[in-house]
Write a protein that holds these residues in place. Sequence first.
Motif, short mmCIF file in Angstrom:
data_model
loop_
_atom_site.label_atom_id
_atom_site.label_comp_id
_atom_site.label_asym_id
_atom_site.label_seq_id
_atom_site.Cartn_x
_atom_site.Cartn_y
_atom_site.Cartn_z
N ASN A 272 0.82 -1.21 0.00
CA ASN A 272 0.00 0.00 0.00
C ASN A 272 0.85 1.26 0.00
O ASN A 272 0.54 2.25 -0.69
N ARG A 273 1.95 1.25 0.75
CA ARG A 273 2.84 2.41 0.79
C ARG A 273 3.52 2.61 -0.56
O ARG A 273 3.66 3.75 -1.04
N ALA A 274 3.94 1.50 -1.18
CA ALA A 274 4.60 1.61 -2.48
C ALA A 274 3.63 2.13 -3.54
O ALA A 274 3.99 2.95 -4.39
N ARG A 275 2.39 1.63 -3.48
CA ARG A 275 1.39 2.09 -4.45
C ARG A 275 1.06 3.56 -4.23
O ARG A 275 0.91 4.34 -5.19
N GLN A 276 0.94 3.97 -2.96
CA GLN A 276 0.68 5.37 -2.66
C GLN A 276 1.81 6.26 -3.16
O GLN A 276 1.59 7.34 -3.71
N SER A 277 3.05 5.78 -2.97
CA SER A 277 4.21 6.54 -3.45
C SER A 277 4.19 6.65 -4.96
O SER A 277 4.51 7.72 -5.53
N ALA A 278 3.81 5.55 -5.62
CA ALA A 278 3.75 5.57 -7.08
C ALA A 278 2.69 6.55 -7.57
O ALA A 278 2.91 7.31 -8.53
N ILE A 279 1.53 6.57 -6.91
CA ILE A 279 0.45 7.50 -7.31
C ILE A 279 0.87 8.94 -7.09
O ILE A 279 0.64 9.82 -7.94
N THR A 280 1.53 9.17 -5.94
CA THR A 280 2.00 10.53 -5.65
C THR A 280 2.99 10.99 -6.70
O THR A 280 2.95 12.15 -7.16
N THR A 281 3.88 10.10 -7.10
CA THR A 281 4.88 10.43 -8.12
C THR A 281 4.21 10.76 -9.44
O THR A 281 4.58 11.74 -10.14
N GLU A 282 3.20 10.00 -9.82
CA GLU A 282 2.49 10.23 -11.09
C GLU A 282 1.77 11.59 -11.07
O GLU A 282 1.77 12.32 -12.06
N ILE A 283 1.12 11.88 -9.92
CA ILE A 283 0.41 13.16 -9.82
C ILE A 283 1.39 14.32 -9.92
O ILE A 283 1.13 15.34 -10.59
N THR A 284 2.54 14.15 -9.26
CA THR A 284 3.56 15.20 -9.31
C THR A 284 4.04 15.42 -10.74
O THR A 284 4.23 16.57 -11.20
N GLU A 285 4.24 14.33 -11.47
CA GLU A 285 4.72 14.44 -12.88
C GLU A 285 3.66 15.10 -13.75
O GLU A 285 3.96 15.92 -14.61
N ILE A 286 2.39 14.74 -13.52
CA ILE A 286 1.30 15.35 -14.33
C ILE A 286 1.21 16.84 -14.03
O ILE A 286 1.07 17.69 -14.93
N THR A 287 1.26 17.17 -12.72
CA THR A 287 1.20 18.58 -12.33
C THR A 287 2.36 19.37 -12.92
O THR A 287 2.20 20.51 -13.41
N GLY A 288 3.56 18.78 -12.88
CA GLY A 288 4.72 19.45 -13.43
C GLY A 288 4.59 19.64 -14.93
O GLY A 288 5.00 20.69 -15.48
N GLY A 289 4.02 18.67 -15.62
CA GLY A 289 3.83 18.77 -17.06
C GLY A 289 2.84 19.87 -17.41
O GLY A 289 3.06 20.63 -18.39
N MET A 290 1.74 19.99 -16.66
CA MET A 290 0.75 21.03 -16.91
C MET A 290 1.34 22.43 -16.68
O MET A 290 1.09 23.36 -17.40
N ALA A 291 2.18 22.51 -15.61
CA ALA A 291 2.81 23.80 -15.32
C ALA A 291 3.76 24.19 -16.44
O ALA A 291 3.90 25.38 -16.80
N ALA A 292 4.43 23.25 -17.03
CA ALA A 292 5.37 23.55 -18.12
C ALA A 292 4.60 24.02 -19.35
O ALA A 292 5.09 24.91 -20.09
N LEU A 293 3.42 23.47 -19.61
CA LEU A 293 2.63 23.89 -20.76
C LEU A 293 2.11 25.32 -20.59
O LEU A 293 2.01 26.08 -21.54
N ASP A 294 1.83 25.64 -19.34
CA ASP A 294 1.38 27.03 -19.10
C ASP A 294 2.51 28.01 -19.28
O ASP A 294 2.35 29.15 -19.65
#
Length: 294
Positions: A272-294
Motif C-alpha cells: 500500500n505504501r509503495a502504491r501510494q508513493s507511485a500514485i503521488t509520483t504520477e500526480i507530481t509528474e502530471i502537475t509538473g507537465g501542466m505547469a510547463a505547458l502554461d
Amino acid sequence: MAASLQDIKRRIASTKKTRQITSAMQMVSTSKLSQIQRHGNSYSVYANSLHEVVAHMASANLPSVEGTLLNQRPVKKVGFLVITSDRGLVGGYNATIFKELLAIIAERNLSVDDVVIMAVGGNGADFFRKQGFNIVFEHRGVPDVPTYNDVREVVRTVVQMYDNEIFDEVTVVYNHFASRILNEFRAEQLLPVVAQTEAEEPITKKAIKAEYEMEPSVEDILAVVLPQYAQSLVYSAILDAKTAEHSASSTAMRSATDNAKEVIDKLNLQFNRARQSAITTEITEITGGMAALD
C-alpha cells in the motif's frame, strides 16, 4: 516502481498459499492427536492394571523368581530405545530427545562402544548413526495411530534382544505428551523390570496372598506375564511419543500459520505504501507537465 509492486504482489500470493498449507496441516495434526488420545486412553486402562498386578506379584516374590526379566546382571552393554519421528515439521521434538540422551550418555560416562541404539523413527536412526553409535535395530513408518500389531516387531524384538544378551539393560527415551502445548522428555528403564508399585514401595508377600489366588505358581505366571508386561511398556511409550509428535506438529504448524499471517500483513502495508508513493509520483509528474505547458 511497477516492478517492485509486482514483486510484492507475488510474495503476498506465495505467502497466502503457504498459510493455507500450514493451516491445513495444523488441522490434520489436531485431528490425529484427538484420535490417538482416545486410543491411548483406552489402552492405558489395560496397561495400568497389568502394571499393578505384575508389580505386586514381583515385589512379593522377587527373591524366589529366577530366570525372568526381573533378574539383574552385570551391565556390559546399555541399550537405548529411542523413539523419534520419521518426518520433520515438528518443531524441536526430535532435537530435545537427541540433546537429552547425549547428556545421559555423558553423565553415565558411557562410550560409543558401551551403547547400542534401537531406533523407532527415521530421525533418531539417522542422527545416532552419524554420531557413530551402533544401531542394532531400526523401525520406520510407524502409523499415525499405531495399533499393537503395527509395532509388534518392535516390542518383541526389544525383549528378544535382552534375552539374547545383546544388551544388559534397556532404557526407553521419548517425549511424553503432557498437554496440547507441552511435551516432556522421559527416560524410563524397561529391562530388567523394576519390581515396585507406583508408590515405589514393595508390597509384602502376606499382603499379596490376601489379594490374589494364583495357579499353578507365581514363578510360572511371571514367566508368561513379564514378557507381555515389558512389551506393553514399549507399546505404551510408542503411543505416548506418537501423541507428543502430533501435538508438536500441530503447535509448529499453528506457529507457522501465525507467522505467515504477520508476513502477509507486513507485505500488504509495504504494498500500500509503495502504491501510494507511485500514485503521488504520477500526480507530481502530471502537475509538473501542466505547469510547463502554461
